[in-house]
Scaffold this active site. Structure first.
Site, PDB file in Angstrom:
ATOM      1  CB  CYS A 117     -92.851  48.905 -11.178  1.00 28.89           C
ATOM      2  SG  CYS A 117     -91.660  46.588 -10.896  1.00 28.89           S
ATOM      3  CB  CYS A 168     -89.056  47.195 -12.381  1.00 23.41           C
ATOM      4  SG  CYS A 168     -90.063  46.514 -12.495  1.00 23.41           S
ATOM      5  CG  ASP A 169     -87.711  51.022 -12.312  1.00 21.46           C
ATOM      6  OD1 ASP A 169     -86.634  50.661 -13.487  1.00 21.46           O
ATOM      7  OD2 ASP A 169     -88.638  51.587 -13.368  1.00 21.46           O
TER       8      ASP A 169
HETATM    9  P1  FAD Z   1     -97.301  43.177 -21.787  1.00 24.98           P
HETATM   10  O1  FAD Z   1     -95.823  43.039 -21.608  1.00 24.98           O
HETATM   11  O2  FAD Z   1     -97.920  44.215 -20.661  1.00 24.98           O
HETATM   12  O3  FAD Z   1     -97.521  42.515 -23.015  1.00 24.98           O
HETATM   13  C1  FAD Z   1     -99.263  43.364 -23.925  1.00 24.98           C
HETATM   14  C2  FAD Z   1     -99.079  42.820 -24.598  1.00 24.98           C
HETATM   15  O4  FAD Z   1    -100.799  43.229 -24.968  1.00 24.98           O
HETATM   16  C3  FAD Z   1     -98.534  44.613 -25.357  1.00 24.98           C
HETATM   17  O5  FAD Z   1     -98.087  44.057 -26.334  1.00 24.98           O
HETATM   18  C4  FAD Z   1    -100.335  45.231 -25.657  1.00 24.98           C
HETATM   19  O6  FAD Z   1     -99.771  45.590 -27.187  1.00 24.98           O
HETATM   20  C5  FAD Z   1    -101.134  43.877 -26.230  1.00 24.98           C
HETATM   21  N1  FAD Z   1    -102.603  44.401 -26.587  1.00 24.98           N
HETATM   22  C6  FAD Z   1    -102.985  44.111 -25.436  1.00 24.98           C
HETATM   23  N2  FAD Z   1    -104.243  44.482 -25.966  1.00 24.98           N
HETATM   24  C7  FAD Z   1    -104.035  44.103 -26.571  1.00 24.98           C
HETATM   25  C8  FAD Z   1    -105.345  43.645 -27.623  1.00 24.98           C
HETATM   26  N3  FAD Z   1    -106.824  44.553 -28.033  1.00 24.98           N
HETATM   27  N4  FAD Z   1    -105.370  43.184 -29.088  1.00 24.98           N
HETATM   28  C9  FAD Z   1    -103.799  43.139 -29.480  1.00 24.98           C
HETATM   29  N5  FAD Z   1    -102.777  43.149 -28.730  1.00 24.98           N
HETATM   30  C10 FAD Z   1    -103.054  43.705 -27.600  1.00 24.98           C
HETATM   31  N6  FAD Z   1     -90.155  43.295 -15.183  1.00 24.98           N
HETATM   32  C11 FAD Z   1     -89.352  42.975 -14.788  1.00 24.98           C
HETATM   33  O7  FAD Z   1     -89.603  41.944 -14.034  1.00 24.98           O
HETATM   34  N7  FAD Z   1     -87.857  43.618 -14.882  1.00 24.98           N
HETATM   35  C12 FAD Z   1     -88.013  45.390 -14.768  1.00 24.98           C
HETATM   36  O8  FAD Z   1     -86.957  45.499 -14.701  1.00 24.98           O
HETATM   37  C13 FAD Z   1     -88.996  45.929 -15.385  1.00 24.98           C
HETATM   38  N8  FAD Z   1     -89.357  47.266 -15.418  1.00 24.98           N
HETATM   39  C14 FAD Z   1     -90.452  47.587 -15.975  1.00 24.98           C
HETATM   40  C15 FAD Z   1     -90.688  48.875 -16.356  1.00 24.98           C
HETATM   41  C16 FAD Z   1     -91.720  50.042 -16.289  1.00 24.98           C
HETATM   42  C17 FAD Z   1     -91.392  51.021 -17.613  1.00 24.98           C
HETATM   43  C18 FAD Z   1     -92.313  48.779 -16.796  1.00 24.98           C
HETATM   44  C19 FAD Z   1     -94.249  49.447 -17.096  1.00 24.98           C
HETATM   45  C20 FAD Z   1     -92.752  47.052 -16.262  1.00 24.98           C
HETATM   46  C21 FAD Z   1     -91.737  46.534 -16.192  1.00 24.98           C
HETATM   47  N9  FAD Z   1     -91.403  45.507 -15.761  1.00 24.98           N
HETATM   48  C22 FAD Z   1     -90.426  44.851 -14.967  1.00 24.98           C
HETATM   49  C23 FAD Z   1     -92.962  44.679 -16.064  1.00 24.98           C
HETATM   50  C24 FAD Z   1     -92.843  43.718 -17.226  1.00 24.98           C
HETATM   51  O9  FAD Z   1     -93.037  44.321 -18.083  1.00 24.98           O
HETATM   52  C25 FAD Z   1     -94.478  43.350 -17.437  1.00 24.98           C
HETATM   53  O10 FAD Z   1     -94.594  41.991 -15.745  1.00 24.98           O
HETATM   54  C26 FAD Z   1     -94.712  42.713 -17.737  1.00 24.98           C
HETATM   55  O11 FAD Z   1     -94.069  42.746 -19.845  1.00 24.98           O
HETATM   56  C27 FAD Z   1     -95.773  41.531 -17.731  1.00 24.98           C
HETATM   57  O12 FAD Z   1     -95.562  40.724 -19.443  1.00 24.98           O
HETATM   58  P2  FAD Z   1     -97.281  39.931 -20.201  1.00 24.98           P
HETATM   59  O13 FAD Z   1     -96.634  39.693 -21.949  1.00 24.98           O
HETATM   60  O14 FAD Z   1     -98.308  40.305 -19.138  1.00 24.98           O
HETATM   61  O15 FAD Z   1     -97.383  42.186 -21.182  1.00 24.98           O
END
Ligand code: FAD
Length: 307
Positions: A133, A136-137
């Site tokens: 990303c 992000c980084d």
């Molecule tokens: P997620 O955070 O992906 O959460 C989804 C959840 O759903 C997970 O906990 C998973 O276990 C659960 N899940 C999935 N399928 C199922 C199922 N069938 N049953 C039960 N549970 C399930 N964003 C920033 O703004 N700033 C940053 O600095 C940044 N750095 C990042 C660094 C890395 C390495 C990565 C990978 C991402 C980064 N991001 C950053 C992006 C950010 O983390 C994501 O945009 C954000 O977490 C998305 O949120 P979400 O709730 O949509 O999904």
């Protein structure tokens, strides 16, 4: 018998946690289900520097803060992998491997996953120079020489973005031409800071235990092995939505992402989707929480229509 809730939220990343906060604050009975630890992808992030209100915060610390916010008004959190959701119009059945829940509404917040290239060093140096990303980084690599791996839209778009921060950006691609849209290719070819290495198979991400130092690749034409020195490697070989268990609902598009309107409603009444799992342009914590708020409130409004 299935336990009953007003809303079951699948996924406790920032999107799901914020939906839980808004829905429970509106006095709804809320269950959050996650197959892992709450916080989602934030747990894989060391320093977050683009979440308003914090100069810099560790991902697990922000996860804990959001979790405490989410449960303060009574939302319940439970571990469980959702295997199937059934739509019965005025109610939904949510099935994990060993339990069933009944809810008036469901919020899908299951996020997405970056595809890995699967070479030695990739996991070891994730967060220590290996990133998926640039938004992000990228700022951690100001005036440094970075490498982007990939040749599609994301690789080229993010490579161009990185030129605003890095000294140089080398795009390593396994073919002799890019897959990215023509307009993006043109932009990349015109940018002095971008160099290309073609027909290259990445074999290893090298480091000194603490951080990335280089990328080893094989020139597919000459079969020679080479190493390019770098402190940052951005991998863009694909990203996929976590929707494999949700396909039966008919809310995903041809590439598997969930489509919603501006209120986070899918085309199935009572099923909302938020965060990275949606078809959208910017997958970040800020966008996830904004969408979570909209869905939490939207669920309340939807439930009023059932009465
Ligand atoms: P997620 O955070 O992906 O959460 C989804 C959840 O759903 C997970 O906990 C998973 O276990 C659960 N899940 C999935 N399928 C199922 C199922 N069938 N049953 C039960 N549970 C399930 N964003 C920033 O703004 N700033 C940053 O600095 C940044 N750095 C990042 C660094 C890395 C390495 C990565 C990978 C991402 C980064 N991001 C950053 C992006 C950010 O983390 C994501 O945009 C954000 O977490 C998305 O949120 P979400 O709730 O949509 O999904």
């Amino acid at each position: 018998m299935a336990k009953e809730y007003d809303v079951v939220i699948i996924g406790a990343g920032p999107a799901g946690l914020t939906a839980a906060l808004y829905a429970s604050r509106a006095n709804l009975k809320v269950l959050l289900l996650d197959r892992g630890i709450y916080g989602g992808q934030m747990n894989n992030t060391a320093a977050i520097e683009n979440y308003p209100g914090f100069d810099s915060i560790l991902g697990p610390d922000l996860s804990e803060k959001m979790y405490q916010s989410a449960i303060q008004f009574g939302a319940q959190y439970q571990y469980g992998t959702v295997e199937q959701i059934e739509d019965h119009q005025t109610y939904k059945i949510i099935k994990t491997s060993d339990e069933e829940f009944k809810a008036l509404a469901v919020v899908l917040a299951t996020g997405s996953e970056y595809k890995k290239i699967g070479v030695p060093g990739e996991d070891e140096y994730s967060g220590k120079g290996v990133s998926y990303c640039a938004v992000c980084d990228g700022a951690f690599f100001k005036n440094e020489d970075v490498v982007v791996i990939g040749g599609g839209d994301s690789a080229i778009e993010e490579g161009v973005y990185l030129t605003q921060l890095a000294k140089s950006v080398t795009i390593i691609h396994r073919r002799d031409k890019l897959r990215a849209q023509q307009i993006l290719q043109k932009r990349a070819f015109a940018n002095d800071k971008i160099k290309f290495i073609w027909n290259a198979a990445v074999e290893e991400i090298q480091g000194d235990q603490n951080k990335v130092t280089g990328v080893k690749y094989r020139d597919k034409k000459t079969d020679e092995q080479r190493v390019i020195k770098t402190s940052g490697v951005f991998i863009y070989v694909g990203i996929q939505p976590n929707t494999e268990k949700l396909r039966n609902l008919g809310v995903t598009n041809a590439t598997g992402w969930i489509e919603t309107n501006d209120l986070m409603q899918t085309k199935v009444p009572g099923i909302f989707a938020v965060g990275d799992v949606r078809q959208k342009n910017l997958r970040q914590i800020t966008t996830a929480v904004g969408e979570g708020g909209l869905a939490g409130q939207g669920v309340f409004d939807y439930i009023q229509t059932l009465k």
